[in-house]
Motif scaffolding. Structure first.
Motif, short mmCIF file in Angstrom:
data_model
loop_
_atom_site.label_atom_id
_atom_site.label_comp_id
_atom_site.label_asym_id
_atom_site.label_seq_id
_atom_site.Cartn_x
_atom_site.Cartn_y
_atom_site.Cartn_z
N ALA C 105 0.90 -1.62 0.00
CA ALA C 105 -0.15 0.09 -0.08
C ALA C 105 0.94 1.55 0.16
N LEU C 106 1.99 1.51 0.80
CA LEU C 106 2.81 2.59 1.40
C LEU C 106 3.09 3.11 -0.34
N PHE C 215 9.56 5.40 -5.11
CA PHE C 215 8.82 4.54 -4.59
C PHE C 215 9.06 3.39 -4.18
N ASP C 216 10.03 2.54 -5.29
CA ASP C 216 10.24 1.63 -4.91
C ASP C 216 11.83 1.22 -4.52
N MET C 217 12.22 2.36 -3.54
CA MET C 217 13.09 2.53 -2.94
C MET C 217 13.93 1.09 -2.17
N GLY C 218 12.73 1.24 -1.24
CA GLY C 218 12.47 0.60 -0.38
C GLY C 218 13.12 -1.28 -0.58
N VAL C 219 12.27 -1.36 -1.07
CA VAL C 219 12.33 -2.44 -1.66
C VAL C 219 13.36 -3.56 -1.58
N SER C 220 15.12 -2.82 -2.14
CA SER C 220 16.08 -3.17 -2.13
C SER C 220 16.91 -3.22 -0.41
N LEU C 221 16.62 -1.48 0.26
CA LEU C 221 17.20 -1.56 1.10
C LEU C 221 16.07 -2.62 2.10
N GLY C 222 15.06 -2.38 2.14
CA GLY C 222 14.50 -3.16 3.42
C GLY C 222 15.25 -4.58 3.37
N THR C 223 15.50 -5.27 2.00
CA THR C 223 15.88 -6.65 1.52
C THR C 223 17.69 -7.09 2.41
N LYS C 224 18.02 -5.91 2.06
CA LYS C 224 19.63 -5.46 3.04
C LYS C 224 19.69 -5.71 4.28
#
Lengths: 378, 328, 291
Positions: C105-106, C215-224
């Motif tokens: 959603a975010l 908007f999708d910067m969180g994906v790789s950051l979250g994984t790492k």
């Protein structure tokens, strides 16, 4: 419960409005989420801008265009389904997807239904399968790479080249075409470095490229990654040429990389900075409408609609098959049809050929340093 | 299965057989897609919902199944050879992945399976000689059955429906057997299960292996449905989506995956009227659904029953109190 | 050797950012059993808040302070009250799925409501380059590393030295005995969420110049960050820094000396080894099994 759910699904599927023959329906099937979002959004915005203009000017053959837009989530499986949905709605033409992997799957559906399908994909394989209903809105990598290879070998006379590419179908496809184009030339590829989509830290990639001490580094990645590579190159003190194709000198990369983009050279099939009145006008209109500057994908979507318009007008009636046939030999001049942006020629495969540009970033701006004629003119 | 459930099951089956006649090709495609995910998440439901093992690597098995069939068919072998091969390979890899489950529990198990998924994805993307890398494998054929081509979307739908029903029935049988009881015992209280003589090691491994085999079969059907595969649908993100489907549908409910897969596959399509906001609406819906029904959609009947019983109990209490009051 | 140092230092700077996000992961897990799959989006949202505030004319420090206040309210208080509190007693599964929904959603809300484009973001450190013994370092790298280190160490000494911090740790270790000791448990848990939100803002401030606001910067950051948290130890906050640096440096060295295509495999292998053989993390202490 389950039955109710199915009824719900069916209701949702069957609410597709009855086809009004007064309009020309075009489906926009693009990447609006997932890794392809930036490309897909630009393509969609450009396409919608063209439709808006055409409708304001009275439509095509007096009929207004009606569009539907759907998001493929950058997923070929979803793209295939959405193409079927568009076919169910009996659209006249389909625009997208932009991602090569997706169009490779979805175009089998549009072919079966005999619906012209315009793609932003650049992989050479798309038009090599003898599909009579698929048309490009840009160069294929098989056209673009020989052009830049010719510059590297003949003009800049680089003997060695390090290659940094992104490990997706776009990057790998371009890499293959570049290698093929350079195969018989004196230019040798001395480093071949894969990077990831969404990668942040490029210190290792740049270090490896530098380590091979090439005459120039070729960067073939998407916008954000290109900006990061340029910054890292500057940081590690690389002063020799950086060369790319389409993306490297784009507005977005310059905005993101700042000073580090200066000096980058790239071949560009479509650029909003081309010194042509039609393109200048497009750039201004696009920015006014969407508050950002279009990249080449926006120009693909925009000019694609005008190519369709030219083909329909040439045929003189709304007949998909005849339009698809007409597309195969279509020649449009920007003087007659400004929306096409540049003079263009389609061939029997659905590929297109036109002028392109050699650009360089100078003082934070992309400048055209040479106009390259179509490949067929040589 | 009580009488009402039997009636419901027949109604559902009838709906699934009649529905295609009202659908165009897109609806049919979506319905088939949904069936494939039901099959895949049924396997995950066994691992997560029944046996209580946290797994975030299911999409890896889904992918292994898909690639097995695609590669074998490209090599000229029959789909009917590829399908059991996919199931068997996934069963074996699932068995191997079960071993960490013996060492670590709960979140660490989830992390280990997530790591396995990442590794599998790296191989799918990088080993281009085998998997086609990011270019994927295109033009995967659809099989034929007893000389009947399943190429058309209606035929393929019926085929997938048949497969889903067969494997659902097998799973139903398994869960009714002593094995099924052992799985739930493992979930509810492993220490007690062990003291009762349940072979914890064996059942943990089996729950992974059988769940993986279901994903493998679903993957094989998926490859033939889309007729193209690349590594993208088999990422950790897809595993997380499958996990979401199981939990939203109701883990440990036999029909949970049916609803869960509908939420994961059909709901986003249905929400497309919200245009650019549809995935935002979808995400928000998932959050609200979880807050409303933490045990999943299929906990609604249980919840209603619990409420009714509570009401009856309090009614009985107050009645009794009234009687006592009258006596006093 | 120069090459090695170059890679090492660059990886340190990237890794220290992973550490900031990883620290938040472990804090939330300890305090409330929340595995926050939206952690990456918790960094993305403040990044956009700052982009928006700066575009509205606020100077960077003011934008940052406002964002922190906003984040403590939304990503701290509202997230805890709205999502975690109602699901807390239902175990891990519903919270995990709810945070997955939240992350969808975010990121898609920002995409649809603001922009699908990447936005540049001027960092707080000037873009100056140094050369020390053949190793090129930017001032931004040094500043990021120093600032992140400072934050991680400050958070840890807050937890270890102050009364409030100790109370928070007591809650994380054993909620019941903390209650018996008269600690206000809900408040301590809220503090944890608030700290997580503030750390996310700091991470946003540091990463966005490099990651770009997208908007999708969180994906790789979250994984790492997730990998870093597990390697450092999921049930303690001491290892987050080490975990982050290992992931950051590991991927650089692997890309240079092993294979760029398998650069993630090094962190992955370490991740698996830690889970299987030392699940409490490299710096963690062994935890008793709760029945």
């Amino acid at each position: 419960m389950k039955k109710a759910l199915i009824a719900l699904v069916m209701a949702a599927l069957m609410t597709a409005p009855a086809i009004a023959q007064q309009t020309i329906k075009i489906a926009n099937i693009v990447e609006l989420s997932g890794p392809g979002t930036t490309s897909g959004t630009n393509f969609k915005d450009g396409m919608l801008l063209a439709v808006k203009e055409i409708n304001a000017a009275g439509g095509i053959l007096g009929r207004k265009i009606e569009t539907t837009t759907n998001d493929t989530q950058s997923n070929p499986g979803v793209a295939k389904g959405l193409t079927q949905k568009a076919i169910d709605q009996d659209v006249f033409a389909i625009f997208g997807p932009v991602f090569s992997g997706s169009i490779m799957v979805s175009m089998a559906e549009s072919r079966r239904a005999e619906i012209p399908n315009f793609t932003g994909g650049e992989a050479a394989a798309i038009t090599q399968q003898g599909n009579p209903y698929v048309f490009r809105t840009s160069f294929t990598q098989a056209t673009a790479m020989p052009k830049i290879a010719r510059y590297i070998t003949d003009q800049a006379k680089h003997k060695t080249l390090a290659l940094i590419y992104v490990n997706n179908d776009f990057g790998k496809g371009g890499r293959e075409m570049l290698m093929k184009a350079l195969e018989k030339s004196p230019t040798k590829i001395v480093a071949d470095i894969s990077t990831d989509s969404g990668q942040i830290d490029f210190s290792a990639a740049v270090l490896k490229a530098k380590g091979a001490s090439p005459d120039a580094i070729f960067v073939y990645t998407n916008e954000e990654e290109s900006a990061r590579v340029l910054r890292e190159l500057r940081k590690q003190g690389w002063t020799k040429p950086v060369i790319g194709e389409t993306v490297l000198t784009s507005q977005k990369v310059i905005e993101l990389a700042g000073e580090a983009a200066n000096g980058a050279i790239a071949h560009v099939g479509l650029t909003v900075d081309a010194p042509l009145p039609a393109i200048r006008a497009f750039r201004a209109k696009f920015e006014r409408e969407y508050k950002y500057i279009s990249d080449h994908n926006g120009m693909k979507g925009y000019s694609g609609v005008y190519a369709l318009k030219a083909a329909i007008e040439k045929v003189g009636k709304l007949d998909r098959k005849a339009v698809a046939v007409a597309m195969k030999t279509l020649k449009v001049k920007a003087a007659d049809q400004p929306g096409i942006l540049m003079d263009v020629e389609f061939d029997k495969n659905g590929d297109l050929d036109r002028d392109s540009f050699l650009t360089e970033v100078k003082g934070g701006k992309q400048e055209v340093i040479a106009t390259l004629p179509p490949l067929s003119k040589k | 299965m009580n009488k009402r459930n039997v009636v419901l099951a027949f109604l559902a089956l009838a709906a699934l057989l009649v529905a295609p006649h009202f659908l165009k090709s897109y609806g049919l495609y979506l319905l088939t897609y949904w069936l494939v995910f039901i099959l895949a998440t049924m396997g995950l439901n066994l691992t997560v919902g029944y046996a209580g093992q946290k797994s975030l690597g299911h999409a890896a098995f889904f992918g292994i199944g898909a690639y097995t069939v695609a590669i074998m068919m490209k090599a000229g072998l029959s789909f009917w050879l590829g399908l059991p091969a996919a199931a068997l390979l996934c069963f074996l890899v699932g068995l191997a992945l079960g071993f960490p489950a013996l060492r670590v529990q709960t979140i660490y198990l989830a992390f280990a399976t997530l790591g396995f998924n990442t590794a599998a994805w790296l191989v799918m993307r990088n080993e281009e000689w085998l998997t086609g890398g990011t270019f994927g494998i295109n033009n995967i054929a659809r099989p034929s059955l007893f000389g009947m081509s399943l190429d058309g979307s209606l035929a393929y739908y019926h085929f997938t429906l048949g497969m889903t029903i067969i494997f659902a029935a097998l799973l139903w049988g398994l869960l009714r057997s002593p094995w099924g009881k052992a799985f739930t015992a493992l979930r509810d209280n492993p220490i007690r299960a062990e003291s009762l003589g349940v072979d914890i090691r064996g059942y943990t491994l089996l729950s992974f292996a059988i769940g993986a085999a279901y994903a493998g079969i679903a993957g094989a059907l998926f490859a033939s449905l889309v007729q193209f595969i690349d590594p993208a649908p088999f990422t950790v993100g897809s595993s997380i989506m499958m996990y979401l489907m199981v939990v939203v549908g109701g883990p440990g409910y036999f029909l949970g995956p049916v609803l869960g897969a509908a939420v994961g596959v059909v709901l986003p399509e249905w929400l497309r009227f919200a245009q650019a906001w549809y995935l935002f609406v979808f995400g928000t819906a998932v959050v609200l659904l979880m807050i409303w029904l933490p045990d999943g959609l299929l906990s609604i009947p249980d919840r209603l029953r619990a409420r009714r019983e509570a009401r009856e109990a309090s009614a009985a209490r107050s009645a009794a109190a009234a009687r006592h009051g009258g006596n006093a | 050797m120069t090459d090695f140092l170059q890679l090492f230092f660059s990886g340190m700077a990237t890794g220290s950012i992973y550490a900031l996000a990883a620290l938040g992961f472990t804090l939330l897990w300890q305090a409330s059993g929340t595995i926050n799959f939206a952690q990456g989006e918790f960094v993305m949202l403040p990044a956009f808040a700052m982009v928006g505030l700066i575009a509205a004319g606020a100077p960077l420090p003011l934008a940052f302070v406002l964002t922190v206040v906003l984040a403590i309210g939304v990503l701290g208080w509202a997230f805890k009250r709205g999502v975690v509190d109602p699901l807390f007693r239902h175990g891990m599964m519903p919270i995990v799925v709810a945070t997955i929904g939240l992350s969808i959603a975010l990121s898609n809300g920002v995409r649809a409501g603001y922009s699908a484009e990447a936005h540049p973001f001027a960092g707080m450190f000037p873009d100056r380059i140094f050369n020390i013994a053949g190793v090129t370092i930017t001032l931004a790298d040094c500043g990021t590393l120093a600032f992140a280190l400072l934050l991680v160490l400050a958070t840890q000494s807050f937890l270890a030295r102050t009364v409030t911090g100790r109370a928070m740790q007591a809650v994380a270790q054993n909620t019941e005995s903390a209650t018996v000791l008269g600690i206000n448990v809900p408040r301590m848990i809220f503090y944890t969420f608030a700290i997580n939100a503030a750390l996310a803002c700091a991470a946003a401030l540091l990463v966005t110049p490099v990651y770009l606001a997208k908007f999708d910067m969180g994906v790789s950051l979250g994984t790492k960050a997730f990998f870093a948290a597990v390697i450092g130890g999921f049930n303690n906050s001491r290892g987050a820094l080490l975990g982050g640096v290992i992931v950051g440096v590991g991927e650089n060295l692997a890309a240079a000396y092993v294979s760029p295509q398998y650069k993630d495999a090094v962190a992955l292998a370490l991740f698996m080894v830690v889970i299987l053989f030392k699940p409490q993390g490299l710096l963690g202490r062994k935890e008793e099994r709760k029945v």
